[in-house]
Scaffold this motif. Structure first.
Motif, PDB file in Angstrom:
ATOM      1  N   THR A  54      14.593  14.958  -0.461  1.00  0.00           N
ATOM      2  CA  THR A  54      13.257  15.841  -0.908  1.00  0.00           C
ATOM      3  C   THR A  54      13.082  16.476   0.282  1.00  0.00           C
ATOM      4  O   THR A  54      12.987  17.959   0.118  1.00  0.00           O
TER       5      THR A  54
ATOM      6  N   LEU B 172      -3.542  11.724  -5.509  1.00  0.00           N
ATOM      7  CA  LEU B 172      -2.225  11.756  -6.151  1.00  0.00           C
ATOM      8  C   LEU B 172      -2.276  12.391  -7.526  1.00  0.00           C
ATOM      9  O   LEU B 172      -1.070  12.879  -7.819  1.00  0.00           O
ATOM     10  N   GLU B 173      -3.115  12.362  -8.307  1.00  0.00           N
ATOM     11  CA  GLU B 173      -3.091  13.014  -9.553  1.00  0.00           C
ATOM     12  C   GLU B 173      -3.168  14.484  -9.571  1.00  0.00           C
ATOM     13  O   GLU B 173      -3.067  15.123 -10.619  1.00  0.00           O
TER      14      GLU B 173
ATOM     15  N   PRO C  92       0.853  17.988  -9.040  1.00  0.00           N
ATOM     16  CA  PRO C  92       1.966  18.153 -10.066  1.00  0.00           C
ATOM     17  C   PRO C  92       3.136  18.724  -9.520  1.00  0.00           C
ATOM     18  O   PRO C  92       4.319  18.233  -9.800  1.00  0.00           O
TER      19      PRO C  92
ATOM     20  N   ARG D 287       5.233  16.081  -7.672  1.00  0.00           N
ATOM     21  CA  ARG D 287       6.026  15.261  -8.500  1.00  0.00           C
ATOM     22  C   ARG D 287       7.249  15.703  -8.911  1.00  0.00           C
ATOM     23  O   ARG D 287       8.390  15.336  -9.165  1.00  0.00           O
TER      24      ARG D 287
ATOM     25  N   VAL E 103      10.311  15.901  -6.479  1.00  0.00           N
ATOM     26  CA  VAL E 103      10.909  14.763  -6.381  1.00  0.00           C
ATOM     27  C   VAL E 103      11.756  14.528  -7.490  1.00  0.00           C
ATOM     28  O   VAL E 103      12.883  14.178  -7.421  1.00  0.00           O
ATOM     29  N   LYS E 104      11.276  14.982  -8.774  1.00  0.00           N
ATOM     30  CA  LYS E 104      12.061  14.828 -10.067  1.00  0.00           C
ATOM     31  C   LYS E 104      13.511  15.743  -9.657  1.00  0.00           C
ATOM     32  O   LYS E 104      14.483  15.295 -10.077  1.00  0.00           O
TER      33      LYS E 104
ATOM     34  N   TRP F 149      10.113  21.200 -14.217  1.00  0.00           N
ATOM     35  CA  TRP F 149       9.518  19.988 -14.504  1.00  0.00           C
ATOM     36  C   TRP F 149       8.167  20.050 -14.729  1.00  0.00           C
ATOM     37  O   TRP F 149       7.268  19.108 -15.290  1.00  0.00           O
TER      38      TRP F 149
ATOM     39  N   ARG G 237       8.865   0.911  -9.915  1.00  0.00           N
ATOM     40  CA  ARG G 237       8.569   2.560 -10.094  1.00  0.00           C
ATOM     41  C   ARG G 237       7.419   2.899  -9.619  1.00  0.00           C
ATOM     42  O   ARG G 237       7.598   3.763  -8.544  1.00  0.00           O
ATOM     43  N   ARG G 238       6.175   2.292  -9.939  1.00  0.00           N
ATOM     44  CA  ARG G 238       5.204   2.882  -9.835  1.00  0.00           C
ATOM     45  C   ARG G 238       4.779   2.799  -8.229  1.00  0.00           C
ATOM     46  O   ARG G 238       4.087   3.632  -7.514  1.00  0.00           O
TER      47      ARG G 238
ATOM     48  N   GLU H   9       6.682   5.458  -6.484  1.00  0.00           N
ATOM     49  CA  GLU H   9       6.283   6.694  -6.617  1.00  0.00           C
ATOM     50  C   GLU H   9       5.080   7.019  -5.628  1.00  0.00           C
ATOM     51  O   GLU H   9       4.948   8.391  -4.726  1.00  0.00           O
TER      52      GLU H   9
ATOM     53  N   HIS I  43       5.240   9.845  -2.648  1.00  0.00           N
ATOM     54  CA  HIS I  43       4.389  11.009  -2.836  1.00  0.00           C
ATOM     55  C   HIS I  43       3.725  11.001  -1.478  1.00  0.00           C
ATOM     56  O   HIS I  43       3.150  11.977  -0.972  1.00  0.00           O
TER      57      HIS I  43
END
Length: 594
Positions: free
Chosen positions: A404, A438-439, A442, A445, A448-449, A507, A544-545, A548, A552
């Protein structure tokens, strides 16, 4: 050799394939220059017959008109009946055609297996054309040569490998999988856990390389804790602290040209290992200390050896079953060393938790291991889970971070957009990361995707069919190993226009008009089964969580403080089980104004 073989195969196919319309019919052939003999006599006869038959034709037409007036109502009923009959006939024909359209498994295209040795020779050293270190190129070649599906059969000691390059078919297989999905087995790891070290693992073999009821029982015990979003969020603060500590290491590592050392990926391994240790064991392993940690270095080397050895053992002829090959010896030695070091720290964590008399003041001070022991009372289960988290949680996260950083360094306009987002949510460079922050990222995220789409850390996933299936029009028997090559499919222009272009906007749920104009594919609908970096459904990665949040958090700190660039034009990867950067990661970090 491969080029010659392909040309010969193509010639044979062309020679044996023909169209029904190309078959010579009676009277077909080259045209003649003049009429055949007797043509004039035939013409006279035809005229005589026509003049005599003309009167009969007129009389017949009159009788038909009279009959039609009488039979018109009945004709309507007849038409309806005939239509229904025709529809039924057509439906039956369509059903029969659909049934006969399923082709046998033997006709699935793929490289031709030779007698006795099958396709195993293709993976053999010296004579083989398929290199284990170039699995990405192998899968791409299969897709180019054979289309949506390719079979590599005749692998001595291994089931056939069926590569599926169709997103819709991948979705169908995932949707139809049973309650206990089966991945293609790893005989080497199953042998290690189930036979060689059965005295330790017993019936608790963990999540990796395990299938059936044992996997289901283990998963049920741990997923209620690991997959809850609230559990992962409790560790944001300690992961933020480790990322801040790593930023100090970055300051120390930069040279006079503001560049990071070539082995920056190794430093990222240390950061990921320290993060996994903190979350799973509530232990600081000391990976980020200037003097380093000998144990941390041994764990990292063991993990790298594991990922190198697995494809060597699983794709080549399984000679390790007859005698301990070099790859097998390295594999066992790495896992033994890895398990011994990790178990020492796991044991210390369990003893500390048992001696603790009161509930810790902060939820983040309760490790994953302690949570599992409290819930299940099973120390062995908690220990095996911790081993799995260490084994698969270090390599993948660090590689995703390096890739990334590279993509953003080579795309300054995307990096600027990310910086604008970070500047909005971080008033200052040293602002702390929390759940709210973190929220509010976008675009982070999305970056990274998009990176994991282009260069997924795990290049393929798969399933072992537990029942016969029809895939892409072919009957595929039970027991076949179906491989989903996410690296190839997620870089297919069928699903992602301009796949080589780094476009995080793909995304975003709602792309601004200005973004849509500059990136025509920004608002496209993503096929949900093409890019699956964390697995799917009941095989979703339990870590996973945590991964991430970890990823991030570090990326936000780096790009909020520095403008990152990369001087080299090429970024080379090594491919075994994972997609690991091989190029020097000497990123240049230019501090941004405070």
């Amino acid at each position: 050799m491969s080029s010659s073989l392909r040309k010969t195969t193509a010639a044979l196919i062309k020679r044996t394939t023909y169209s029904a319309t190309s078959t010579l019919l009676p009277g077909s052939g080259s045209a003649r220059s003049g009429p055949p003999d007797g043509q004039g006599v035939a013409a006279e006869i035809e005229k005589s017959i026509a003049s005599g038959a003309l009167k009969q034709l007129k009389q017949q037409q009159q009788r038909q008109q009279q009959q039609q007036q009488v039979a018109e109502p009945a004709a309507k009923v007849g038409v309806t009946t005939a239509t229904a009959t025709t529809t039924t006939t057509a439906t039956t024909a369509a059903t029969t055609k659909a049934q006969t359209a399923v082709r046998p498994y033997s006709e699935v295209p793929g490289p031709y297996p030779l007698p006795l040795i099958g396709n195993s020779w293709r993976f053999a050293p010296l004579i083989g054309m398929y290199k284990i270190s170039e699995l990405d190129k192998i899968m791409h070649e299969l897709h180019v040569n054979y289309g949506k599906m390719a079979k590599v059969g005749g692998l001595i000691g291994h089931p056939d490998l069926l590569f599926v390059f169709d997103g819709d078919e991948i979705r169908n297989i995932f949707k139809k999988e049973e309650a206990m999905p089966h991945r293609p087995s790893m005989p080497s790891l199953r042998h290690y856990k189930g036979e060689l070290r059965r005295d330790f693992f017993g019936d608790v073999a963990g999540l990796i390389g395990v299938h059936g009821p044992k996997w289901e029982a283990f998963r049920q015990e741990v997923q209620q804790i690991l997959l809850q979003p609230q559990t992962a969020k409790k560790y944001i603060k300690p992961l933020n602290d480790i990322a801040s500590e790593f930023m100090l290491r970055i300051e120390e590592m930069r040279n006079e040209q503001q560049q990071l050392p070539d082995n920056f990926l190794h430093e990222l391994y240390k950061w990921a290992l320290e993060s996994v240790g903190r979350v799973s064991l509530d232990t600081r392993l000391g990976c980020l200390k200037p003097e380093g940690s000998a144990e941390a270095q041994q764990i990292i080397e063991a993990i790298n050896t594991f990922f190198w050895a697995v494809p060597e053992l699983e794709l080549r002829m399984p000679l390790w079953r007859l005698y301990p090959t070099k790859a097998y010896r390295s594999f066992v030695r790495a896992l033994d060393q890895f398990s011994a070091i990790c178990m020492k720290h796991i044991g210390q964590t369990m003893d500390k938790a048992a001696a603790r008399k009161a509930q810790p003041e902060h939820e983040a001070d309760i490790s994953i291991v302690e949570r599992i022991v409290r819930k299940t009372g099973n120390r062995k289960l908690a220990a095996v889970l911790a081993l799995d988290l260490f084994l698969v949680g270090v390599d993948t996260t660090s590689v995703a971070a390096s890739s990334t950083i590279y993509q953003l360094a080579k795309n300054p306009e995307k990096q600027q957009r990310l910086f604008d987002e970070l500047k909005r949510v971080f008033p200052t460079q040293d602002a702390q990361i929390n759940q709210h922050v973190l929220e509010q990222m976008p675009y982070m995220r999305a970056c990274v995707k998009e990176t994991l789409r282009m260069k997924p850390v795990v290049i393929a996933n798969g399933r072992n069919l537990q029942a016969d299936a029809v895939i892409n029009g072919y009957h595929v028997p039970k027991g076949t190993h179906v491989i989903f090559p996410h690296l190839v499919v997620s870089n297919d222009p069928t699903y992602f226009p301009e796949p080589k272009r780094f476009m995080p906007e793909r995304w975003l749920k709602q792309a601004p008009a200005a973004v849509t104009e500059s990136c025509p594919h920004a608002a496209q609908k993503i096929h949900p089964f093409v890019s699956l970096p964390f697995g799917y459904g009941r095989r979703m990665c339990v870590g996973r969580r945590f991964a991430e949040i970890e990823l991030h958090t570090l990326l936000a700190k780096i790009f909020r403080k520095y403008e990152v660039s990369y001087e080299s034009d090429e970024f080379v990867y090594r491919v075994n089980s994972t997609y690991i950067p091989q190029s020097p990661l000497n990123f240049k970090l230019t501090p941004r104004p405070a």
